[in-house]
Design a protein around this motif. Structure first.
Motif, PDB file in Angstrom:
ATOM      1  N   GLN A  36       0.753  -1.333   0.072  1.00 43.88           N
ATOM      2  CA  GLN A  36       0.079  -0.107  -0.088  1.00 43.88           C
ATOM      3  C   GLN A  36       0.996   1.346  -0.130  1.00 43.88           C
ATOM      4  N   GLY A  37       2.360   1.241  -0.072  1.00 47.06           N
ATOM      5  CA  GLY A  37       3.091   2.458  -0.167  1.00 47.06           C
ATOM      6  C   GLY A  37       3.421   3.034   1.229  1.00 47.06           C
ATOM      7  N   TRP A  38       3.149   2.185   2.185  1.00 47.85           N
ATOM      8  CA  TRP A  38       3.654   2.829   3.584  1.00 47.85           C
ATOM      9  C   TRP A  38       5.238   2.586   3.719  1.00 47.85           C
ATOM     10  N   ALA A  39       5.911   3.699   4.305  1.00 52.92           N
ATOM     11  CA  ALA A  39       7.335   3.542   4.675  1.00 52.92           C
ATOM     12  C   ALA A  39       7.147   2.960   5.883  1.00 52.92           C
ATOM     13  N   ASN A  53       1.150  12.650   5.939  1.00 49.09           N
ATOM     14  CA  ASN A  53       1.012  13.051   7.099  1.00 49.09           C
ATOM     15  C   ASN A  53       0.461  12.016   7.769  1.00 49.09           C
ATOM     16  N   THR A  54       0.438  10.753   7.499  1.00 54.10           N
ATOM     17  CA  THR A  54      -0.385   9.822   8.276  1.00 54.10           C
ATOM     18  C   THR A  54       0.468   8.938   8.752  1.00 54.10           C
ATOM     19  N   ARG A  55       0.317   8.202  10.240  1.00 52.19           N
ATOM     20  CA  ARG A  55       1.402   7.356  10.823  1.00 52.19           C
ATOM     21  C   ARG A  55       0.516   6.333  11.571  1.00 52.19           C
ATOM     22  N   ILE A  56       0.811   5.178  11.642  1.00 54.87           N
ATOM     23  CA  ILE A  56       0.395   3.870  12.404  1.00 54.87           C
ATOM     24  C   ILE A  56       1.457   3.321  13.174  1.00 54.87           C
ATOM     25  N   LYS A  57       1.099   3.420  14.395  1.00 52.26           N
ATOM     26  CA  LYS A  57       2.087   2.312  15.254  1.00 52.26           C
ATOM     27  C   LYS A  57       1.406   1.452  16.008  1.00 52.26           C
ATOM     28  N   VAL A  58       1.993   0.225  15.603  1.00 48.53           N
ATOM     29  CA  VAL A  58       1.497  -1.188  16.149  1.00 48.53           C
ATOM     30  C   VAL A  58       2.403  -1.812  17.247  1.00 48.53           C
ATOM     31  N   ILE A  59       2.114  -1.983  18.274  1.00 50.46           N
ATOM     32  CA  ILE A  59       2.971  -2.622  19.393  1.00 50.46           C
ATOM     33  C   ILE A  59       2.646  -3.850  19.740  1.00 50.46           C
ATOM     34  N   TRP A  60       3.611  -5.004  19.489  1.00 55.98           N
ATOM     35  CA  TRP A  60       3.476  -6.167  19.703  1.00 55.98           C
ATOM     36  C   TRP A  60       3.927  -6.854  20.829  1.00 55.98           C
ATOM     37  N   PHE A  71      -3.287   5.377  15.640  1.00 55.35           N
ATOM     38  CA  PHE A  71      -3.679   6.174  14.168  1.00 55.35           C
ATOM     39  C   PHE A  71      -3.449   7.462  14.455  1.00 55.35           C
ATOM     40  N   PHE A  72      -2.511   8.216  13.564  1.00 59.44           N
ATOM     41  CA  PHE A  72      -2.343   9.240  13.698  1.00 59.44           C
ATOM     42  C   PHE A  72      -2.406  10.106  12.474  1.00 59.44           C
ATOM     43  N   LEU A  91      -4.252   0.516   6.920  1.00 53.02           N
ATOM     44  CA  LEU A  91      -3.192   0.482   6.082  1.00 53.02           C
ATOM     45  C   LEU A  91      -3.748   0.355   4.481  1.00 53.02           C
ATOM     46  N   LYS A  92      -5.091   0.155   4.364  1.00 54.46           N
ATOM     47  CA  LYS A  92      -5.472   0.062   3.005  1.00 54.46           C
ATOM     48  C   LYS A  92      -6.005   1.412   2.716  1.00 54.46           C
ATOM     49  N   ARG A  93      -6.040   2.294   3.537  1.00 55.00           N
ATOM     50  CA  ARG A  93      -6.593   3.807   3.362  1.00 55.00           C
ATOM     51  C   ARG A  93      -5.865   4.408   2.324  1.00 55.00           C
TER      52      ARG A  93
END
Length: 93
Positions: A36-39, A53-60, A71-72, A91-93
């Motif tokens: 989906q093109g996310w860094a 300008n969007t950030r996603i943080k996943v804690i495992w 989601f920011f 992630l699909k947005r």
């Protein structure tokens, strides 16, 4: 280090007797993010995805259990979830 390991094209399947389970949920999310093109960068137990300008943080907890995800949008906190399907939607947005 040598950098991140390459992302496999298919989820890792482990066979235990007659049971086959996709155990590496984290790896499949990394692949989805890349498609989906996310860094992406990893910070200890967290995966951080950035796009514009969007950030996603996943804690495992390990590679298959999510402690939580945030989601920011434009550095402003928008949402929190522990639902894997919701993270996939972000992630699909």
């Amino acid at each position: 280090g040598a950098g991140p390991l390459p992302v496999p094209l298919v989820p890792t399947i482990h066979c235990e007797g007659d049971l086959m389970t996709a155990t590496d949920v984290r790896q499949t999310l990394l692949q989805l993010g890349a498609e989906q093109g996310w860094a992406h960068r990893t910070n200890e137990r967290a995966d951080v995805y950035n796009r514009r300008n969007t950030r996603i943080k996943v804690i495992w907890q390990g590679d298959s259990d999510i402690s939580g995800a945030a989601f920011f949008d434009d550095e402003m906190y928008e949402a929190y979830t522990r639902d894997l399907d919701k993270i996939r939607t972000w992630l699909k947005r």
